[in-house]
Every structure is written in C-alpha cells, then in structure tokens.
Design a protein around this motif. Structure first.
Motif: not given
Length: 427
Positions: A55-60, A172-176, A378-388
C-alpha cells in the motif's frame, strides 16, 4: 505520506531496542510475517515497504542511496536513533548502504540473500524495458521459480499465488526505478568500511544471489560470518522461516554493537580487517599505447571523459561499451575517446534536454541519414531511456513524412527486430 519517507509498520514493545526489517524487490513487509512472533519478544520491530509496493505510495526512488535516505527520514520521524538492521535482497543493499553512510546509526547488520553487486547493469535495465512494454505480469509469473525451490513451490501453492499477486500489485514505475537502483549499485570496493558485526545468510539453492555473492560479502566485511540455509532459494525468510528466525535471534542477541565509549557516545568498533574483494583493476596499457593517446589513465582524461563513460554505459549498456573498448586499438582508440568525451561527456550530459528527448532526436537523425547500425544501437538506448515501442513507432511514422518513405521503411525493419529482442520476456 511524504515522498521522503516510507510506509512502515511497528510491532513489539515500545521500550525494546529497535530492529528494522527490509523486504526484497517485488515483495511487501509481509514476507517477514513468520519472523514477527519471535522477534518481537526481544525487539521493537519496524518493517517498511519499498515505494509502490503493497500500500506504499508510488514515489519512485532511482537509487539505493535514495531508498536509504528515505528510511532514515522515516526513522527520524519515529525518534529512532540506533537500530539493528536485517534486509533481504534489495533490502540487504539498503542495510549495507546505511552501514557505509550512517555507521553511527546501525548497531549490527544481517544481509539475507544479498550481494555487493546484483547481476549486471544491463540485465536490470533490460528488465525495465520488458516491464514498460509488457507490464509486470511476465515478471510476476516467473517470480516463484526464482524465489523458491521447486519442492517448496509444489507443496505450497497458496504461498506461490501470494508471491505472484504481490508482484502483480506493485507499481510498475516504482519497480522499474528499483531495477535502475540495482543496476547502479556496486559496493565491492567499499565492503572494508562496514564496521558493524554482520551476518550473511544465503540459501544453498539461491540462483539470484548465489553463495559466491555471499562469500564475497563475508570476505570483504571485516566482522562478518556466513550462514548457509540448506535446500532454500532466494526468499529464505519465507521458505525456511524457523531457520532464518533462529539465525537472526542468535546474531542480534550476541552481536548488538551498542556499547558506550569512554566519552559516553555509542562507539562502533571493527575487527581486524580481512582481505577485501574489489573489482579487478583495469588492464595496464603498454607505454606506446599511452604515448599515442590511446586509453589514457582515467585521472589524465578529465571530467568530460568520466561523465561521458558513465552516461554512455547507462544509455548504451555495459556490454556494448565493453565491446567497443575491447576492440579499440592504435587506429580506433582516439576515436572512441573522442566520442566518449564530446558526444557523451559534453552533449548527452547537458541539462537542457532529458534523455528521452535526446533519444527521439537521435533516432530521427539516424533515420534521415540511413545509419542502420547506429539506429539499432539507439533503438535499444531509446527503450532504456523510457520510450515505449508505441512511441518509437510514432517517431518512425513521423520520419516517413520528413525523411522519406524508403528511409522509414528500412528504419521500421531495424527497429522491429531490436524491439522484439529487447521486449520479449525471459522464459
């Protein structure tokens, strides 16, 4: 609840010494439930949830240091100054961080299923890419095989389902963010500064943090001992609750390092140091290579190189950078140094744009110039940088208008292959 504190629960007598318990990634404080009845006979037990867990707030929190800071702020709010600490997996990393940065606060330490460096940075960032694309369900479904032995999982289906649901309900954001924290965590060279009695507990069947990791901790921490729990995997407190409870009680009742010094202050002493296990030193360069400017020692390269190599590894991954550095010779070495300093150390580190935006610009430029090898990187890099993948698709559709359909067609083929490789869950 403040973004700078953590959700917590307190059990046990108010006047007892404090013992803090930290949970593993993807779990909640309930992973310690079976330890609570016995531990609260001796201690005031404080358990906490990682951001976005339970139940913890999602503050990554993107680093182990940040998680440790939030725990300290939480304990400060409770008026707790000195405490013993036991943590499992990332919970153990938080405990080690506290022992290194707040040695006056920690009385003794237990590291369960822990490591001074959890796998590789590439693997953790890859997991983040998979979660952004597929959600947490693939991670949840495979969690039991990583956490428990097959015999335990077969005999305890209710616990297995509990484990799966814990992961599924994590933000998910906190897990990432926690994956990113583990990607950057490496205290192998600092273990000698852990100055409190430390118990290292590992399951004999743990493949996530194997016994070799536990032995590295014991060899590096001056006052450390090893406890091997037979027939147990990663989530040892759940799989073997009685054994882990007994080990914790024995350790914290005999090794509570909280004796007053002559000045009346709580002193933390250290046993005679043992040999440290540190990352291997970089290979020595031949004089001719140094004279030519190839792979100069880090201290001679300046701040732009150090900043650049850090960002380059975070964006492109250790494996890519290691291959590039290993392939460097008298002919290409100066170029590798050049792009590290100017592309990564000066351009990518500028504060005006975030990394997601820089990835969008880079992909567009590479499509326009038909640089397919770099586009894959840089497609791999974009995925690492948070692009879906959906966002990358939109970028390439946009380039079809402004860079031409043939260029975009080739780019789609390259990006499709990379996205499939990067976003396919293991198993």
């Amino acid at each position: 609840m403040s973004e700078k504190t953590l959700q917590h629960r307190i059990d046990g007598p108010d006047d007892a010494p404090v013992l803090v318990l930290g949970a593993s990634l993807g779990t909640t404080w309930h992973m310690w439930d079976r330890q609570i009845p016995e531990l609260t006979r001796h201690w005031r037990v404080i358990r906490f949830d990682l951001p976005g867990h339970g139940g913890s707030p999602a503050h990554p929190a993107p680093s182990v240091a940040e998680l440790a800071d939030r725990l300290v702020a939480t304990l400060d709010g409770l008026g707790v100054e000195r405490f013993g600490y036991a943590g499992c997996s990332i919970g153990g990393a938080i405990g080690t961080q506290l022992a290194l940065t707040r040695p006056h606060r920690v009385t003794s330490l237990a590291l369960v299923s822990s490591s001074p460096r959890y796998g590789t940075a590439d693997a953790w960032r890859q997991r983040g890419v998979v979660i952004r694309t597929n959600g947490l369900d693939p991670i949840a479904r495979t969690a039991p095989e990583h956490w428990f032995t097959s015999g335990f999982a077969g005999a305890q289906p209710a616990i297995v389902e509990w484990a799966v649901q814990m992961v599924r309900t994590t933000d998910p954001g906190c897990y990432i963010a926690a994956c990113e924290a583990l990607a950057s965590y490496d205290v192998r060279s600092s273990l000698g500064r852990v100055g409190v009695p430390t118990l290292v507990v590992v399951g004999s069947e743990d493949q996530v943090t194997p016994t070799t990791d536990a032995r590295t901790l014991v060899a590096g921490i001056p006052d450390a001992s090893l406890a091997l729990v037979p027939g147990t995997s990663h989530l040892a407190p759940v799989e073997q609750p009685a054994a882990v409870t007994e080990l914790l009680i024995r350790h914290f009742t005999t090794a509570w390092h909280d004796k007053p010094s002559a000045a009346g202050q709580n002193a933390i002493g250290a046993a005679a140091p043992k040999p440290q296990i540190a990352p291997p030193p970089p290979p020595q360069m031949a004089p001719a290579a140094i004279e030519s400017g190839l792979a100069q020692p880090a201290q001679e390269r300046g701040g732009t190189y150090e900043a650049g190599i850090k960002v380059r590894r975070e964006v492109l991954g250790d494996a890519h950078v290691d291959r590039a550095e290993a392939a460097a010779d008298d002919f290409t070495g100066d170029f590798q140094d050049f792009i590290t300093r100017y592309a990564w150390g000066e351009t990518w580190t500028r504060p005006g744009l975030d990394r997601r935006t820089r990835s969008i610009i880079t992909l567009t430029a590479l499509v326009a110039q038909n640089h397919h090898d770099e586009l894959a990187i840089h497609t791999r890099a974009a995925l690492r940088n948070g692009l879906t993948p959906t966002e990358i698709k939109e970028i390439l559709l946009h380039t079809a208008v402004y860079c031409g359909v043939p260029a975009a067609n080739s780019a789609f083929a390259v990006a499709q292959r990379v996205i499939r490789e990067e976003t396919t869950p293991e198993g």
